[in-house]
Write an enzyme that holds these catalytic residues in place. Structure first.
Site, mmCIF file in Angstrom:
data_model
loop_
_atom_site.group_PDB
_atom_site.id
_atom_site.type_symbol
_atom_site.label_atom_id
_atom_site.label_comp_id
_atom_site.label_asym_id
_atom_site.label_seq_id
_atom_site.Cartn_x
_atom_site.Cartn_y
_atom_site.Cartn_z
ATOM 1 C CG ASP A 244 39.050 19.900 8.979
ATOM 2 O OD1 ASP A 244 38.856 18.986 9.789
ATOM 3 O OD2 ASP A 244 38.584 21.371 9.178
ATOM 4 C CE LYS B 125 35.977 23.691 10.518
ATOM 5 N NZ LYS B 125 36.132 22.420 9.766
#
Ligand code: ATR
Length: 274
Positions: free
Chosen positions: A105, A68
């Site tokens: 997220d 990420k």
């Protein structure tokens, strides 16, 4: 498949990823013609793999552990929530060929809490356990929900303090020991302890009456933190399966411009747990 738009998730390990299944379910449901595959990619071959994917016509990519931060570095432009997270889980190829990075997220977590479980965060005392990448990813969307206050507590206190500095002290930071004599309405476990079935050491009276526990991790069996919540009379003790589906739905919407129904997918995945 010919003429089908191509999407994928990169990560390592990736063989247990539920993302291909979730996105295929969304595609069927919304009548979208696309393919979505999982590919094992590690940090060393990340850049080459992403360039190759987009050169071959790929439209959008999800990136998971441990990629990420690299995806954040790779993106030409970033959304505000990706900028604050310093992590990107969704790459989108733009019309001009540039790559936009987003982080879905945090909104995935907030949507699961509010829409699927009816949990409002405004005026709530919220505790986040952990100060790593997972916490970074959820902080901005969570703070935007106007909780009474947020505490980030971490085993290594310095990491929590650094994070608070970065976020202009919009939340309080401390160690796990500092939690003694404090109570919270919502406790979120954003540590990676669940992955090894461990639990941070927590004081007995940490959870307020009717409090809620939420583990960002998920598994076929209840995680150690979900069990802790049940043991401490949480009104709800949840794991992150709903968040997983919601963050995927947000990525799908960004890519396809159509919002899938998440409830039927969450129900299906829940029914398949052993
Ligand atoms: P992620 O991207 O999953 O957040 P990370 O950035 O490595 O992973 O962060 C892991 C977090 O889980 C950290 O806050 C870590 O605490 P430290 O900073 O003290 O290492 C926390 N963590 C992991 N295992 C833990 C355990 N057994 N007890 C308490 N905290 C734990």
């Amino acid at each position: 498949m010919k003429n089908f738009d191509s999407y994928a998730v990169f990560g390592c390990p990736i063989n247990h990823s539920k993302s291909p299944r979730i996105h295929q379910l969304f595609a069927t449901q919304t009548d979208q013609k696309l393919t979505y595959f999982a590919q094992e990619v590690n940090a060393e071959n990340f850049v080459a793999a992403v360039i190759d994917f987009f050169e071959k016509g790929g439209k959008g990519l999800n990136c998971t552990v441990p990629l990420k931060e690299l995806a954040w570095q790779f993106a030409d432009k970033k959304t505000e929530r990706a900028k604050s997270a310093k992590a990107v889980n969704t790459l989108i190829k733009q019309k001009d060929g540039s790559i936009l990075g987003d982080n879905t997220d945090g909104i995935g977590l907030v949507n699961d809490l509010t829409f699927n479980h009816g949990i409002e965060l405004n005026n709530k005392r919220v505790l986040i356990l952990g100060a790593g990448g997972a916490t970074r990813g959820i902080l901005l969307p969570l703070l935007e929900k106007c909780p009474d206050y947020v505490v980030v507590a971490n085993r290594t206190v310095e990491k929590a303090l650094m994070l608070a500095l970065e976020f202009n002290h919009n939340f309080k930071a401390g160690s796990l020991e500092d939690l003694k004599n404090q109570q919270f309405d919502v406790i979120l476990n954003a540590t990676s302890a669940s992955l090894t079935n461990e639990l941070p050491v927590l004081p007995e009276n940490l959870l307020a009456e009717n409090g809620i526990c939420y583990d960002l991790a998920y598994g076929n069996q209840p995680t150690a933190f979900v069990r802790w919540g049940n043991l401490h009379n949480a009104s709800k003790s949840l794991d992150g399966l709903g968040m997983l589906v919601e963050q995927a739905a947000e990525a799908f919407t960004l890519w396809r411009g159509i919002q899938p129904d998440t409830k039927s997918v969450i129900d299906l995945l829940n029914s398949e747990r052993m």
